[in-house]
Design an enzyme around this catalytic site. Structure first.
Site, PDB file in Angstrom:
ATOM      1  N   HIS A  98       2.190  10.528  -2.923  1.00  0.00           N
ATOM      2  CA  HIS A  98       2.613  10.609  -1.522  1.00  0.00           C
ATOM      3  C   HIS A  98       1.399  10.874  -0.632  1.00  0.00           C
ATOM      4  O   HIS A  98       0.457  11.544  -1.043  1.00  0.00           O
ATOM      5  CB  HIS A  98       3.616  11.745  -1.320  1.00  0.00           C
ATOM      6  CG  HIS A  98       4.780  11.683  -2.256  1.00  0.00           C
ATOM      7  ND1 HIS A  98       5.713  10.679  -2.231  1.00  0.00           N
ATOM      8  CD2 HIS A  98       5.154  12.497  -3.263  1.00  0.00           C
ATOM      9  CE1 HIS A  98       6.616  10.891  -3.170  1.00  0.00           C
ATOM     10  NE2 HIS A  98       6.296  11.979  -3.814  1.00  0.00           N
ATOM     11  N   GLU A 116       5.090  18.476  -2.382  1.00  0.00           N
ATOM     12  CA  GLU A 116       6.344  18.884  -3.001  1.00  0.00           C
ATOM     13  C   GLU A 116       6.064  19.861  -4.134  1.00  0.00           C
ATOM     14  O   GLU A 116       4.908  20.062  -4.531  1.00  0.00           O
ATOM     15  CB  GLU A 116       7.106  17.661  -3.525  1.00  0.00           C
ATOM     16  CG  GLU A 116       6.378  16.883  -4.609  1.00  0.00           C
ATOM     17  CD  GLU A 116       7.037  15.518  -4.900  1.00  0.00           C
ATOM     18  OE1 GLU A 116       7.188  14.722  -3.956  1.00  0.00           O
ATOM     19  OE2 GLU A 116       7.371  15.259  -6.068  1.00  0.00           O
ATOM     20  N   ARG A 193       4.502   3.734  -4.943  1.00  0.00           N
ATOM     21  CA  ARG A 193       4.762   3.548  -6.370  1.00  0.00           C
ATOM     22  C   ARG A 193       3.590   2.783  -6.973  1.00  0.00           C
ATOM     23  O   ARG A 193       3.255   1.692  -6.511  1.00  0.00           O
ATOM     24  CB  ARG A 193       6.028   2.688  -6.480  1.00  0.00           C
ATOM     25  CG  ARG A 193       6.979   3.113  -7.545  1.00  0.00           C
ATOM     26  CD  ARG A 193       8.228   2.241  -7.500  1.00  0.00           C
ATOM     27  NE  ARG A 193       9.296   2.836  -6.738  1.00  0.00           N
ATOM     28  CZ  ARG A 193      10.100   2.180  -5.905  1.00  0.00           C
ATOM     29  NH1 ARG A 193       9.949   0.894  -5.667  1.00  0.00           N
ATOM     30  NH2 ARG A 193      11.056   2.821  -5.293  1.00  0.00           N
TER      31      ARG A 193
HETATM   32 ZN    ZN Z   1       7.271  12.628  -5.568  1.00  0.00          ZN
END
Ligand code: ZN
Length: 318
Positions: A98, A116, A193
């Site tokens: 990210h 995160e 991704r």
């Molecule tokens: Zn993630």
């Protein structure tokens, strides 16, 4: 000022890698047998949580953020900053990364990048995650991606229930099959991704990859962040602070009987019940809690106290 906690109805997301544990363990009304994500505390437009109780029932968390900022201690920003999810990975999630705030704002026109962290609620024996990579430089990273040398590139780590991982933006990562995870993150849905195991997506075609963006935002070399835990043990409760970092503080609270009032040192609290039943006391008011509940404790609550058998993940923005 109102101290009533906001109990939330989660948004549930179907994913090719999802399963049924969100129903089997938490009783959520999942849309399919491949449900991967419960966005329990969310004001993100891609999965808004709705308030279930009190005078604000029926409103979304995002609406209340806009209209009733005193509930959140006037915390600054146009957008609710955090997002709490439970993820049920029946099979592996894609290998991804990210962006940080600056990249997300400039390239994606969204308010937040995505840092995160994960609390492993449960996993199969021998479960792994991808956490970081082994390339010493961006050039080496690109070469290994170009040649599909995933085993040489990706760093795999064994996990057990109760483990905790901090995943700052720029960290290459994947949650792997078998893991049930509570994720606390910035309120962002931007994912690049880099590898999806060459498998078909929901429509039979491979899902889109974002190789260039991944290479651009990946931290090279990967460095493990240094984490410091702190534990406060009481007679019938244990409070473990898992993380205190740039965007959030995350703790695991275990109540085994009674916990005396805890004084507010947060703007507002996000709380998810992983296990058990009990009550949350705010002043003279008591609220029943049970496994699967997600709630926000508003700023006016000066203390929180508990009775019962409860495992909670509690977070707040910094
Ligand atoms: Zn993630």
């Amino acid at each position: 000022m109102d101290t009533t906690p906001l109990f939330l109805r989660p948004a549930l997301h179907e994913k090719i890698w999802g399963g049924t544990r969100l129903r089997d363990l938490y009783g959520y009304a999942i849309p399919s047998e491949t449900t991967g994500e419960c966005w329990g505390i969310s004001a993100h437009p891609n999965g808004p949580a709705v308030i279930k109780n009190g005078p604000l029932a029926g409103k979304t968390l995002a609406e209340v953020w806009a209209s009733d900022r005193e509930l959140f201690d006037q915390y600054p920003g146009d957008n609710f900053p955090l997002l709490t999810k439970i993820l049920d990975a029946r099979t592996d999630l894609s290998v991804q990364v990210h962006p940080d705030d600056a990249y997300a704002r400039e390239k994606e026109q969204v308010p937040f990048g995505k840092t995160e962290c994960w609390y492993i609620i449960d996993c199969d024996e021998g479960s792994e995650i991808v956490y970081g990579h082994k390339a010493p430089s961006h050039e080496a990273f690109r070469r290994l991606v170009d040649h599909g040398e995933w085993d040489r590139l990706l760093r795999r780590v064994k996990v057990r229930p109760g483990d905790f991982f901090y995943v700052p933006s720029g960290t290459i990562h994947a949650i792997c099959g078998g893991c049930l995870i509570l994720e606390t993150q910035q309120s962002s849905d931007i994912t690049y991704r880099v590898y999806d195991y060459d498998r078909p997506g929901a429509d039979g075609k491979p899902r889109e990859l974002h190789i260039e963006q991944s290479i651009e935002v990946a931290n090279c070399p990967h460095r493990d962040p240094k984490l410091t835990y702190s534990v406060r043990q009481e007679a019938e409760a244990k409070f473990t602070e898992l993380l205190r970092e740039k965007y959030f503080t995350v703790s695991h609270w275990e109540i085994r009987g009674h916990a005396d009032p805890i004084e507010k040192n947060w703007p507002f609290l996000l709380m998810s019940v992983l296990n058990g039943t009990g009550t949350l006391a705010i002043g003279d008011a008591e609220y029943p809690l049970k496994k699967g509940d997600h709630l926000v404790v508003p700023a006016a609550a000066r203390t929180v106290a508990f009775d019962g058998q409860l495992d909670l993940i509690v977070s707040n923005p910094v």
